[in-house]
Design a protein around this motif. Structure first.
Motif, PDB file in Angstrom:
ATOM      1  N   MET A   1      -0.646   4.916  -1.478  1.00  0.00           N
ATOM      2  CA  MET A   1      -0.749   4.949  -0.039  1.00  0.00           C
ATOM      3  C   MET A   1      -2.191   4.755   0.408  1.00  0.00           C
ATOM      4  O   MET A   1      -2.436   4.030   1.359  1.00  0.00           O
ATOM      5  CB  MET A   1      -0.207   6.288   0.471  1.00  0.00           C
ATOM      6  N   ASN A   2      -3.125   5.400  -0.245  1.00  0.00           N
ATOM      7  CA  ASN A   2      -4.524   5.242   0.103  1.00  0.00           C
ATOM      8  C   ASN A   2      -4.995   3.809  -0.156  1.00  0.00           C
ATOM      9  O   ASN A   2      -5.846   3.306   0.562  1.00  0.00           O
ATOM     10  CB  ASN A   2      -5.400   6.231  -0.680  1.00  0.00           C
ATOM     11  N   PHE A   3      -4.464   3.203  -1.184  1.00  0.00           N
ATOM     12  CA  PHE A   3      -4.855   1.826  -1.504  1.00  0.00           C
ATOM     13  C   PHE A   3      -4.409   0.879  -0.406  1.00  0.00           C
ATOM     14  O   PHE A   3      -5.143  -0.036  -0.025  1.00  0.00           O
ATOM     15  CB  PHE A   3      -4.247   1.423  -2.861  1.00  0.00           C
ATOM     16  N   LYS A   4      -3.202   1.082   0.173  1.00  0.00           N
ATOM     17  CA  LYS A   4      -2.717   0.234   1.266  1.00  0.00           C
ATOM     18  C   LYS A   4      -3.589   0.399   2.509  1.00  0.00           C
ATOM     19  O   LYS A   4      -3.906  -0.572   3.193  1.00  0.00           O
ATOM     20  CB  LYS A   4      -1.264   0.555   1.599  1.00  0.00           C
ATOM     21  N   LYS A   5      -3.988   1.627   2.807  1.00  0.00           N
ATOM     22  CA  LYS A   5      -4.881   1.859   3.942  1.00  0.00           C
ATOM     23  C   LYS A   5      -6.219   1.168   3.717  1.00  0.00           C
ATOM     24  O   LYS A   5      -6.793   0.560   4.629  1.00  0.00           O
ATOM     25  CB  LYS A   5      -5.092   3.356   4.176  1.00  0.00           C
ATOM     26  N   PHE A   6      -6.717   1.267   2.498  1.00  0.00           N
ATOM     27  CA  PHE A   6      -7.991   0.634   2.175  1.00  0.00           C
ATOM     28  C   PHE A   6      -7.900  -0.884   2.376  1.00  0.00           C
ATOM     29  O   PHE A   6      -8.795  -1.489   2.972  1.00  0.00           O
ATOM     30  CB  PHE A   6      -8.390   0.965   0.722  1.00  0.00           C
ATOM     31  N   ILE A   7      -6.831  -1.485   1.888  1.00  0.00           N
ATOM     32  CA  ILE A   7      -6.650  -2.943   2.042  1.00  0.00           C
ATOM     33  C   ILE A   7      -6.541  -3.300   3.522  1.00  0.00           C
ATOM     34  O   ILE A   7      -7.149  -4.267   3.984  1.00  0.00           O
ATOM     35  CB  ILE A   7      -5.393  -3.421   1.271  1.00  0.00           C
ATOM     36  N   PHE A   8      -5.788  -2.531   4.295  1.00  0.00           N
ATOM     37  CA  PHE A   8      -5.628  -2.800   5.725  1.00  0.00           C
ATOM     38  C   PHE A   8      -6.982  -2.735   6.446  1.00  0.00           C
ATOM     39  O   PHE A   8      -7.344  -3.616   7.213  1.00  0.00           O
ATOM     40  CB  PHE A   8      -4.636  -1.814   6.351  1.00  0.00           C
ATOM     41  N   VAL A   9      -7.726  -1.657   6.186  1.00  0.00           N
ATOM     42  CA  VAL A   9      -9.034  -1.494   6.820  1.00  0.00           C
ATOM     43  C   VAL A   9      -9.977  -2.609   6.375  1.00  0.00           C
ATOM     44  O   VAL A   9     -10.715  -3.178   7.187  1.00  0.00           O
ATOM     45  CB  VAL A   9      -9.625  -0.090   6.508  1.00  0.00           C
ATOM     46  N   PHE A  10      -9.951  -2.954   5.093  1.00  0.00           N
ATOM     47  CA  PHE A  10     -10.804  -4.019   4.578  1.00  0.00           C
ATOM     48  C   PHE A  10     -10.488  -5.351   5.252  1.00  0.00           C
ATOM     49  O   PHE A  10     -11.398  -6.057   5.700  1.00  0.00           O
ATOM     50  CB  PHE A  10     -10.628  -4.132   3.053  1.00  0.00           C
TER      51      PHE A  10
END
Length: 184
Positions: A1-10
Motif C-alpha cells: 500500500m505504501n508503495f502505491k502511494k509512493f508511485i502516485f505521489v512520484f
C-alpha cells in the motif's frame, strides 16, 4: 500500500515539475485570433509612432489599500497617432502599466518605431491599455505591410492633416487678401 502511494505521489510531482507549459505571463490566445476578430474586439485600432518611453521602478506598491513588497515597474509610452481605423480621434495616445509594466507581462515599445496597435477604448485623457495579449505589431513599411493593407482605408489619416490644413490656410489668406484689396 505504501508503495502505491509512493508511485502516485512520484508520478504526480513528476508531472508538475517536468511540465514546461505553465508560464506566469502568457496569453491564452497566443495570437490565434484573426485580424478581423481583434478588430471587432478592440476599442481603438491605430498606427502610431512611439515618441516617448518612460520607465520607473517603484519599491513597494499600494493597490486598493494593500501594500505589495518588492520592485514593480511602470512604463508609459506616448504615441503620435498617424492613422485610426477604429475608435475616437486622438492626436496623442499614452499606454502604460501601473502594475508590472516593465515585467514579462508587459508590452515593450521602442522610441522612434511605428506600431499598429489594437487596444481598449481610450480614456478621455487619451490613455489606453495594452498587454501581451493585445495585437501589437512593429510596422517597418506601411505601404507593404499585410495587416495595414487588410485593414483598408483608415477613418482618420493624420499624415494628410498638415498638408490639408496648410492648403486651407493659404486659400483663407488669399480669400481675405482678395476681398480686402479688390473691394477698394
Amino acid at each position: 500500500m505504501n508503495f502505491k502511494k509512493f508511485i502516485f505521489v512520484f508520478i504526480f510531482l513528476s508531472i508538475i515539475f517536468i511540465s514546461n507549459n505553465a508560464f506566469a505571463c502568457s496569453c491564452a490566445f497566443e495570437q490565434t485570433t484573426t485580424l478581423q476578430e481583434d478588430f471587432d474586439n478592440a476599442g481603438i485600432v491605430f498606427l502610431g509612432n512611439a515618441i516617448n518611453v518612460q520607465s520607473n521602478v517603484v519599491e513597494g506598491k499600494e493597490i486598493n489599500g494593500v501594500i505589495y513588497p518588492g520592485s514593480f515597474g511602470e512604463t508609459k509610452t506616448t504615441f503620435n497617432v498617424k492613422k485610426i481605423w477604429k475608435g475616437p480621434y486622438f492626436k496623442i495616445l499614452t499606454t502604460g502599466g501601473a502594475f508590472g509594466g516593465t515585467g514579462s507581462c508587459s508590452t515593450g515599445f521602442s522610441e522612434g518605431k511605428d506600431y499598429l496597435i489594437f487596444a481598449n477604448v481610450p480614456t478621455s485623457q487619451g490613455e489606453i491599455g495594452t498587454s501581451i495579449c493585445s495585437r501589437i505589431k512593429v510596422i517597418e513599411n506601411e505601404s507593404t505591410d499585410p495587416d495595414i493593407i487588410a485593414l483598408g482605408n483608415p477613418i482618420i489619416d493624420l499624415s494628410l492633416f498638415v498638408p490639408v490644413v496648410l492648403i486651407i490656410v493659404v486659400f483663407g489668406i488669399l480669400f481675405v487678401y482678395r476681398n480686402k484689396f479688390l473691394k477698394k
